[in-house]
Design an enzyme around this catalytic site. Structure first.
Site, short mmCIF file in Angstrom:
data_model
loop_
_atom_site.label_atom_id
_atom_site.label_comp_id
_atom_site.label_asym_id
_atom_site.label_seq_id
_atom_site.Cartn_x
_atom_site.Cartn_y
_atom_site.Cartn_z
N ASN A 155 0.73 -1.22 0.11
CA ASN A 155 0.14 0.11 -0.02
C ASN A 155 0.84 1.39 0.06
O ASN A 155 2.08 1.25 0.16
CB ASN A 155 -0.93 0.04 1.12
CG ASN A 155 -0.17 -0.19 2.61
OD1 ASN A 155 0.71 0.79 2.92
ND2 ASN A 155 -0.71 -1.28 3.14
N ARG A 156 0.19 2.41 -0.13
CA ARG A 156 1.21 3.65 -0.16
C ARG A 156 1.49 4.25 1.27
O ARG A 156 1.87 5.48 1.29
CB ARG A 156 0.19 4.62 -0.94
CG ARG A 156 -0.12 4.14 -2.27
CD ARG A 156 -1.36 5.05 -2.94
NE ARG A 156 -0.65 6.31 -2.92
CZ ARG A 156 -1.17 7.55 -3.50
NH1 ARG A 156 -2.64 7.33 -3.59
NH2 ARG A 156 -0.75 8.56 -3.38
#
Length: 406
Positions: free
Chosen positions: A214-215
């Site tokens: 994820n970011r």
């Protein structure tokens, strides 16, 4: 009539005689460019590494060098009285030893005796000097008296030597110092507490070269760690894939996957007064792992991946929470954010929920954020868009308010 100019925080930057003195120039630049008024007090030995004109040019102020300069103003008393923060970087073994013994044989040590504001020492020396029993005792004494002595970094020292004793990253010293200034009215309200913070985003392996991720950058988690350490807490970070300098005053445990994050967090939480779950663990992981790289077939245009859910670490901690232990969870939402966050707050048995609206690319990887704090009794508080350090201060202050008195 001109409006009054904004009051600039008064900072003293003490520089002692080590090769890392050149790095203090970068620290000074960070302070001055962010609006702080800095008076540099180099020791005589420090001036052998970086000359007085450099300090004057970077600070925009005359450099204070000796107790007999401008003697009618009694400089060591005046400087100590008006300072809101004193940072000694680099802090050599010699300067710390003289500070412990109460020596006042130069302007820096004399000023340390008169300062009544937070004092931060950022040590830099060879590993053998840092580990010598005399230095160990001196560091313990300074900390017992209320000074903050950062742990030095590990890495390349002078010559070909490597080891613990390197000056911490100037940007990290600066970030920590700003927390000290911002928390001056709060003080060390977490002294004697152990705070566990998780940070970053997990990676779930598909094959030897690919993973799901994820970011999350870990910036908010590391800011929370700094804020807790600046308020006197012992801080442990479980960091998942974070490429940031280690916050001053924190111990870091590095992990990669959600399973590793769970294992390290559950173990560390057993001795923590508060757990702040700022990491973004994966909700799903590949149901199977390929030992060999999965090859792309020229005749195949689609490929499917079976996923399975991961363990809900926050919910597990909520079920195992000790009486008096505080659990803080985070929710990153894009739609119906408040409703989803309230449901998670109840399901995880948390004491505080920090809601991030991440729609439109907000929050992830940025230096600023806006959050909503939610409590189980329905109370909420909006924290407007501000730096992640400021957000961290608000969250950590809320944690301190939830903790039972020692």
């Amino acid at each position: 009539m001109c409006a009054d100019a904004p009051v600039r925080p008064e900072v003293i930057l003490g520089v002692s005689g080590g090769i890392a003195a050149y790095k203090a120039c970068e620290l000074l630049r960070l302070f001055t460019e962010s609006g702080h008024a800095v008076t540099v007090i180099p020791t005589e030995a420090a001036l052998r590494f970086v000359g007085e004109p450099t300090w004057a040019a970077l600070s925009g102020r005359p450099v204070a060098t000796g107790v007999f300069d401008d003697a009618h103003d009694v400089p060591h008393v005046q400087l100590g009285r008006k300072a809101e923060l004193v940072v000694v970087a680099p802090a050599t073994a010699d300067v710390m030893a003289r500070a412990v013994s109460g020596r006042a044989d130069d302007l820096l040590t004399a000023t340390l005796l008169t300062a009544r504001c937070p004092v931060l020492f950022a040590p830099a020396m060879h590993t053998e000097m840092w580990e010598h029993p005399a230095t160990v005792d001196n560091v313990a004494t300074l900390r017992r008296r209320g000074a903050i002595v950062a742990e030095p970094a590990s890495g390349r020292l002078t010559g070909a030597d490597t080891g613990k004793g390197r000056l911490p990253d100037p940007a990290e010293i600066f970030a920590f110092a700003r927390h000290l200034l911002a928390g001056a009215s709060v003080g060390e309200n977490l002294r004697g507490r152990h705070i566990l913070v998780t940070a970053g985003g997990t990676r779930e392996a598909i094959d030897p070269v690919r993973y799901l991720a994820n970011r999350s950058s870990g910036k908010q988690g590391f800011a929370l760690a700094r804020a807790a350490a600046a308020r006197g807490a012992k801080v442990t970070i479980v960091a998942a894939n974070v490429s940031l300098p280690v916050p001053l005053g924190a111990e870091v445990i590095t992990v990669e996957s959600a399973a590793q994050l769970r294992s390290a967090t559950v173990e560390a939480a057993a001795g923590a007064d508060a757990v702040i779950m700022a990491a973004a663990p994966a909700d799903f992981r590949p149901a199977s792992y390929s030992d060999a790289k999965i090859k792309k077939d020229a005749e195949t245009t689609t490929w499917s991946l079976d996923l399975e859910t991961t363990v809900d670490i926050a919910a597990e901690l909520g079920r195992a929470k000790r009486p008096g232990q505080v659990l803080v969870t985070f929710a990153a939402e894009t739609h119906d954010a408040v409703a989803h966050a309230k449901a998670k707050l109840a399901a995880k048995n948390a004491d505080l929920m920090v809601l991030n609206d991440v729609s439109g690319g907000k929050a992830f990887g940025r230096d600023d954020n806006a959050v909503t704090l939610l409590w189980p009794d329905g109370t909420s508080r909006e924290v407007a868009l501000s730096s992640k350090d400021a957000i961290a201060g608000a969250v950590v202050d809320a944690v301190a308010a939830e903790l039972r008195p020692l």
